[in-house]
Structures are given as structure tokens and as C-alpha cells.
Design a protein around this motif. Structure first.
Motif, PDB file in Angstrom:
ATOM      1  N   TRP A 197       0.998  -1.405   0.153  1.00 51.09           N
ATOM      2  CA  TRP A 197       0.305  -0.441   0.195  1.00 51.09           C
ATOM      3  C   TRP A 197       0.610   0.632   0.207  1.00 51.09           C
ATOM      4  O   TRP A 197       2.416   1.388   0.654  1.00 51.09           O
ATOM      5  N   GLN A 254      -3.497   4.535  -0.199  1.00 48.21           N
ATOM      6  CA  GLN A 254      -3.757   3.756  -1.737  1.00 48.21           C
ATOM      7  C   GLN A 254      -3.528   2.495  -2.176  1.00 48.21           C
ATOM      8  O   GLN A 254      -1.986   1.727  -1.890  1.00 48.21           O
ATOM      9  N   LEU A 263      -1.629   4.855 -10.185  1.00 46.79           N
ATOM     10  CA  LEU A 263      -1.573   4.842  -9.254  1.00 46.79           C
ATOM     11  C   LEU A 263      -0.515   6.586  -8.553  1.00 46.79           C
ATOM     12  O   LEU A 263      -1.064   7.062  -7.884  1.00 46.79           O
ATOM     13  N   ARG A 266      -3.446   8.364  -9.088  1.00 45.76           N
ATOM     14  CA  ARG A 266      -4.603   9.062  -7.643  1.00 45.76           C
ATOM     15  C   ARG A 266      -3.828   9.225  -6.305  1.00 45.76           C
ATOM     16  O   ARG A 266      -4.375  10.010  -5.630  1.00 45.76           O
ATOM     17  N   CYS A 267      -2.379   9.052  -5.989  1.00 42.27           N
ATOM     18  CA  CYS A 267      -1.926   9.953  -4.962  1.00 42.27           C
ATOM     19  C   CYS A 267      -1.137  11.299  -4.893  1.00 42.27           C
ATOM     20  O   CYS A 267      -1.785  11.985  -3.769  1.00 42.27           O
ATOM     21  N   SER A 270      -4.912  12.719  -4.245  1.00 40.06           N
ATOM     22  CA  SER A 270      -4.972  13.100  -2.797  1.00 40.06           C
ATOM     23  C   SER A 270      -3.931  13.883  -1.538  1.00 40.06           C
ATOM     24  O   SER A 270      -4.567  14.398  -1.258  1.00 40.06           O
TER      25      SER A 270
END
Length: 299
Positions: A197, A254, A263, A266-267, A270
Motif C-alpha cells: 500500500w 492507496q 497509482l 491517485r496519490c 490525494s
């Protein structure tokens, strides 16, 4: 040639640094200098302890980072926005990602969780920080040598497989804090390969007392290490700052998934949820019509 077309860069430079930040008094400078000398003198002992007792190496690095952070006068506030379930997902190791503003980022993030850093290859040669870097077994990266990148990713993967935590700055270079670059996906491959993760971290520096030539939420660029400024000049400037606090927020981790670009995006979303890019400080970006939140992610 060591440089290549994918070499990370940012438009941030001298104009991003406030010209007249609030400064501390001479007496406080003396106190900070004494604290810094004490921390510098203690670092070799902490490294020696880590050599003989590997299990306490990371704890020693944490102590060293806290001492140096206090010496340069930067406060630390940490907010954990995760649920208990989300916390459990990264308890046995994670890939931690954050935006990159300054060399002080290492001092800020080290006390939060014991980890190895992926950092510029010449960091171990820097005064003071080099000692801390060696005690933490920093994973060096030379971003000018693209062919060496897979080897660095392999080192990150090996640490994650052992249940360790690795902190990386996916932008690949420093930005001022009021502008920011895209998260490059290369390092995220290590999380995918090891099914680990990823823990996004929001990091910003705020000015609690000074004239804020910044956004309304008090974000300051005073600590940024950008442009042509040398490490010595940066240390001297930051050493005199007054009322600077590093604010860190741990947000929902994530899942690694199967696509490093997804990925990375998405990070990035965030981490940048509350960021406001200051186009007045960065006319190069403004003229190019670039929105940092929509900038494509590169390999």
C-alpha cells in the motif's frame, strides 16, 4: 551526457523566496547555533549506535532529525486523517509519497515514521545532512542517469518486501510549495511489484507570525530550496527564519493496483486536494497555459 529529456525540472527560483521574511533575534541565533552544534556532535554517536545495534538505527535517525529540526527552528504539526482500518494497511511497511519543497522535508518526515529515503545521490556528501543520510541508509538516486533508475526501483522493492517503509518524492525535484509538479510513476512500480500500500502525505510550511506573501491559508515559500541557491546559503537563510511550522497530514492510503501511472495519479490527487497554485509567482507556467493538476504524468 548524464542529463536526458525526462530530467525533472521546475520553474521555481529566486522570485519564489520572500525577500523580507520575519527574522529571529541574535540571541536566538546563538541558541540555535549551539543546538545545531550539539546535534552535529551527537550524530556520529547515533550512527555508531546504529552500526552495533541495527534495530535501534532508525530510532537514532529519528532523534537526530528532531534535534536538527529544532535547531533550525521549524515546528512540526502532524494530523492523522486515517481510520483505524486504513492505518492497519500500512502498519507492516509502505511506500510513502509526498511533494518535495526543501532539504528540510527529510527532517520533517523522519520523526513521523522510521523509514529509508530515496534521495539525490550527492546527499551523503552534504554537511550535517550527509551524516543523517548515512545513518538512515538513504537509497541514492541520480536522476541524470536514466539507465540507473530500474536499479533504484529494485532497491526500493527489496526494502518493501522486507516489511520496511520507504519515503520518496515523486516530483523528482523541489518546488516552492505554491507551485508543484506531477508525480512521476517510476517509483510506484516498487509498490505494485511487492503489493504494498502507498501512503500519501500532504506537506506544507506555514508562516505563523510574518508577512505572508503567500496564499490566504498561510502557506509560505520561505523554506523552499529552488533555483541556483546553494545548500550553504539555504541553510543560512532558513536558520534565521521565525515562526515557521511544517504541517503534515496523513491521508487515506492507496491500494497498489496494477498500473503505476494510475497509482501515481491517485496519490497526486490525494496529496494536492487543498493546494492552490499561485500563477502570479510562476509566469512561465501561466504563459504556457499549464495547469499543474492536469500535467501529464511521465515515466
Amino acid at each position: 551526457m548524464s542529463d536526458h529529456s525526462w530530467m525533472p525540472s521546475s520553474p521555481c527560483g529566486g522570485r519564489c523566496i520572500p525577500r523580507s521574511p520575519e527574522s529571529i533575534r541574535r540571541f536566538v541565533v546563538v541558541v540555535r547555533a549551539a543546538s545545531a552544534l550539539f546535534a552535529i556532535g551527537l550524530l556520529p554517536l547515533l550512527i555508531l549506535i546504529g552500526l552495533f545495534w541495527p534495530r535501534v538505527r532508525r530510532g537514532a535517525a529519528t532523534i537526530g532529525a528532531r534535534l536538527l529540526l529544532a535547531a533550525v527552528g521549524i515546528g512540526l504539526r502532524v494530523e492523522d486523517l486515517r481510520s483505524d482500518r486504513e492505518v492497519s494497511r500500512t502498519r507492516n511497511g509502505s511506500l510513502v509519497v509526498a511533494g518535495h519543497i526543501s532539504w528540510t522535508d527529510i527532517l520533517v518526515l523522519t520523526p513521523i515514521r522510521p523509514a529509508r529515503f530515496v534521495a539525490r545521490a550527492d546527499l551523503v556528501d552534504w554537511p550535517v545532512l550527509g551524516l543523517l543520510a548515512r545513518s538512515m541508509k538513504v537509497i541514492p538516486i541520480d536522476r541524470g542517469k536514466l539507465r540507473a533508475l530500474p536499479g533504484t526501483v529494485d532497491q526500493v522493492s527489496a526494502t518493501l518486501r522486507e516489511g520496511g517503509t520507504v519515503i520518496v518524492f515523486p516530483e523528482g525535484t523541489t518546488w516552492c510549495g505554491l507551485a508543484y509538479g506531477s508525480f512521476r510513476p517510476a517509483m510506484f512500480q516498487a509498490a505494485i511489484d511487492t503489493e504494498t500500500w502507498v501512503q500519501p502525505v500532504r506537506l506544507r510550511y506555514v508562516d505563523t507570525v510574518g508577512d505572508r506573501t503567500t496564499t490566504s491559508d498561510r502557506t509560505t515559500t520561505s523554506t523552499c530550496f529552488v533555483g541556483d541557491e546553494t545548500i550553504g546559503k539555504s541553510i543560512g537563510r532558513i536558520f534565521r527564519l521565525k515562526g515557521i511550522v511544517a504541517e503534515v497530514a496523513l491521508v487515506a492510503p492507496q491500494a497498489p493496483g496494477h498500473d503505476r501511472r494510475d497509482l501515481a495519479r491517485r496519490c497526486e490527487v490525494s496529496v494536492r486536494a487543498d493546494d492552490v497554485h499561485d500563477r502570479h509567482l510562476h509566469p512561465i507556467i501561466e504563459r504556457a497555459g499549464i495547469d499543474p493538476k492536469a500535467t501529464p504524468v511521465h515515466s
